[in-house]
Design a protein around this motif. Structure first.
Motif, short mmCIF file in Angstrom:
data_model
loop_
_atom_site.label_atom_id
_atom_site.label_comp_id
_atom_site.label_asym_id
_atom_site.label_seq_id
_atom_site.Cartn_x
_atom_site.Cartn_y
_atom_site.Cartn_z
N LEU A 31 142.43 -30.01 39.40
CA LEU A 31 142.57 -28.45 38.63
C LEU A 31 142.98 -28.87 37.57
O LEU A 31 142.65 -28.45 36.25
CB LEU A 31 142.58 -27.16 39.97
CG LEU A 31 141.99 -26.92 40.99
CD1 LEU A 31 142.91 -26.18 41.30
CD2 LEU A 31 141.02 -26.41 40.08
N SER A 32 143.91 -29.36 36.94
CA SER A 32 144.36 -29.45 35.56
C SER A 32 143.02 -30.40 35.09
O SER A 32 143.74 -30.34 33.73
CB SER A 32 145.82 -30.24 36.39
OG SER A 32 146.00 -30.59 35.33
N ASN A 33 142.99 -31.58 35.53
CA ASN A 33 142.23 -32.35 34.73
C ASN A 33 140.42 -31.54 34.45
O ASN A 33 140.11 -32.12 32.98
CB ASN A 33 142.04 -33.13 35.04
CG ASN A 33 140.93 -34.39 35.15
OD1 ASN A 33 141.61 -34.87 34.00
ND2 ASN A 33 139.69 -34.57 34.55
N TRP A 34 140.63 -30.78 35.12
CA TRP A 34 139.38 -29.44 34.65
C TRP A 34 139.83 -29.30 33.79
O TRP A 34 138.69 -28.51 32.56
CB TRP A 34 138.65 -29.21 36.03
CG TRP A 34 138.01 -27.98 35.64
CD1 TRP A 34 136.28 -28.47 35.20
CD2 TRP A 34 137.84 -26.73 35.71
NE1 TRP A 34 135.27 -27.67 34.75
CE2 TRP A 34 136.69 -26.23 35.39
CE3 TRP A 34 138.71 -25.93 36.44
CZ2 TRP A 34 136.51 -25.42 35.38
CZ3 TRP A 34 138.68 -24.35 36.37
CH2 TRP A 34 136.98 -24.07 35.73
N GLN A 35 140.73 -28.81 33.49
CA GLN A 35 140.98 -27.18 32.16
C GLN A 35 141.60 -28.22 31.04
O GLN A 35 141.17 -28.09 30.04
CB GLN A 35 142.79 -26.86 32.87
CG GLN A 35 142.53 -25.91 34.21
CD GLN A 35 141.59 -24.48 33.64
OE1 GLN A 35 141.14 -24.41 32.19
NE2 GLN A 35 141.36 -23.37 34.58
N PHE A 36 142.33 -29.37 31.06
CA PHE A 36 142.94 -30.35 30.09
C PHE A 36 141.16 -30.47 29.79
O PHE A 36 141.02 -30.52 28.54
CB PHE A 36 142.47 -31.85 30.45
CG PHE A 36 144.30 -31.82 30.06
CD1 PHE A 36 144.98 -31.38 29.49
CD2 PHE A 36 144.93 -31.77 31.91
CE1 PHE A 36 146.95 -30.85 29.88
CE2 PHE A 36 146.73 -31.51 31.86
CZ PHE A 36 147.22 -31.72 30.36
N GLY A 37 140.05 -30.92 30.36
CA GLY A 37 138.75 -31.14 29.79
C GLY A 37 137.84 -30.18 29.11
O GLY A 37 137.46 -29.53 28.36
N ARG A 38 138.36 -28.86 29.85
CA ARG A 38 138.07 -27.19 29.29
C ARG A 38 138.65 -27.70 27.67
O ARG A 38 138.21 -26.52 26.56
CB ARG A 38 138.45 -26.28 30.24
CG ARG A 38 136.78 -26.51 30.80
CD ARG A 38 135.67 -26.13 31.15
NE ARG A 38 135.52 -24.43 30.75
CZ ARG A 38 135.07 -23.61 29.84
NH1 ARG A 38 133.74 -24.40 30.01
NH2 ARG A 38 134.67 -22.36 30.11
#
Length: 286
Positions: A31-38
């Motif tokens: 989830l953290s990686n997804w938010q970094f991508g966003r």
């Protein structure tokens, strides 16, 4: 005083605790990686706006990719085009929000000097008091006009939206081209900045794009903190069990055997000051 009896279930239980913490940390990392991508995506959008929004206007061909669509790096770039508006083929995009109010955006085809057609989004108009259409749409200038507009890509076509004559559910340029003709650019359209000569009245200009970076970076950091807190909580649980097993957290009245079947050594009670004084007096009188 008996020593603690070793319980193999304890190690199995602790292994389960750690496994749960690891699975939770993996989920948090995803989830953290997804938010970094966003956050990266939003940063790229803000960079485009910052670099292109107020740039010097260029020709239409300067913003086109090899396949005729809008070069992604040229979104929001002002372009200068000259042609004649074709009001007869004008359509409106419905359910468009501007400054918090839902209305319509006016899409007017501009026939360029070379015969190609570029859709110009001339601005926003409110809905009519009755019916499903817009209120009065200001007429564009007649004759040849020079238009400065900011380049935008075609939008996706939403599913499940009904069709109304003269209206489109989104600025999907292939759908608009079904009305305006095969010479219409289907890879980009323009958000109007100015017209020369200017019209007597114009639709409400669209609000400038939001420059808020969004909460994505803070969310990404929060998920990392949650993962660390998960391991910290498991460590606290295991440490509590160890202290309990060693009798460090037990009271003098606790039973010598806990609910988990482990026999514990009773904790030695600390003598009070009064008991110590009585013992000293007894020794003195002996």
């Amino acid at each position: 005083m008996s020593a603690p009896v070793e319980d193999p279930r304890r190690w199995l239980r602790w292994t389960g605790y750690v496994a749960v913490a690891i699975l939770f940390a993996i989920s948090c990392a995803f989830l953290s990686n997804w938010q970094f991508g966003r956050n990266t995506w939003r940063s790229d959008q803000l960079s485009l706006i910052s670099n292109n929004y107020d740039a010097t206007p260029v020709s239409l061909d300067a913003v086109l990719a090899a396949d005729g669509s809008l070069d992604p790096s040229k979104q929001w770039q002002p372009i200068s085009v000259r042609g004649t508006y074709d009001v007869a083929e004008q359509v409106v995009a419905r359910n468009r929000i501007n400054n918090g109010t839902t209305g319509f955006e006016v899409l007017t085809p501009l026939t360029l000097d070379d015969g190609r057609v570029l859709i110009i989004d001339r601005g926003w108009v409110p809905p009519a008091a009755t019916g499903d259409g817009p209120s009065t749409i200001p007429a564009p200038p007649s004759g040849e006009v020079t238009v400065i507009a900011r380049a935008q890509p075609s939008e996706a076509l939403p599913s499940g939206r009904g069709t109304i004559t003269g209206q489109v559910p989104s600025i999907n340029l292939p759908l608009v081209a079904a009305t305006t003709g095969s010479e219409t650019y289907t890879g980009l359209y323009g958000l109007m900045v100015s017209e020369d000569p200017a019209a007597a009245s114009v639709p409400t200009p669209l609000a400038a794009p939001d420059n808020d970076p969004g909460p994505y970076l803070s969310y990404a950091i929060q998920w990392i903190m949650f993962a660390v807190m998960g391991f910290g909580f498991i460590g606290y649980v295991i440490r509590t069990e160890i202290r309990k097993r060693r009798g460090l957290d037990r009271t003098p009245d606790d039973d010598e055997e806990d609910d988990d079947g482990i026999e514990y050594a009773p904790r030695k009670r600390r003598r009070s000051d009064a008991e110590i004084e009585d013992e000293l007096l007894d020794h003195a009188g002996a």
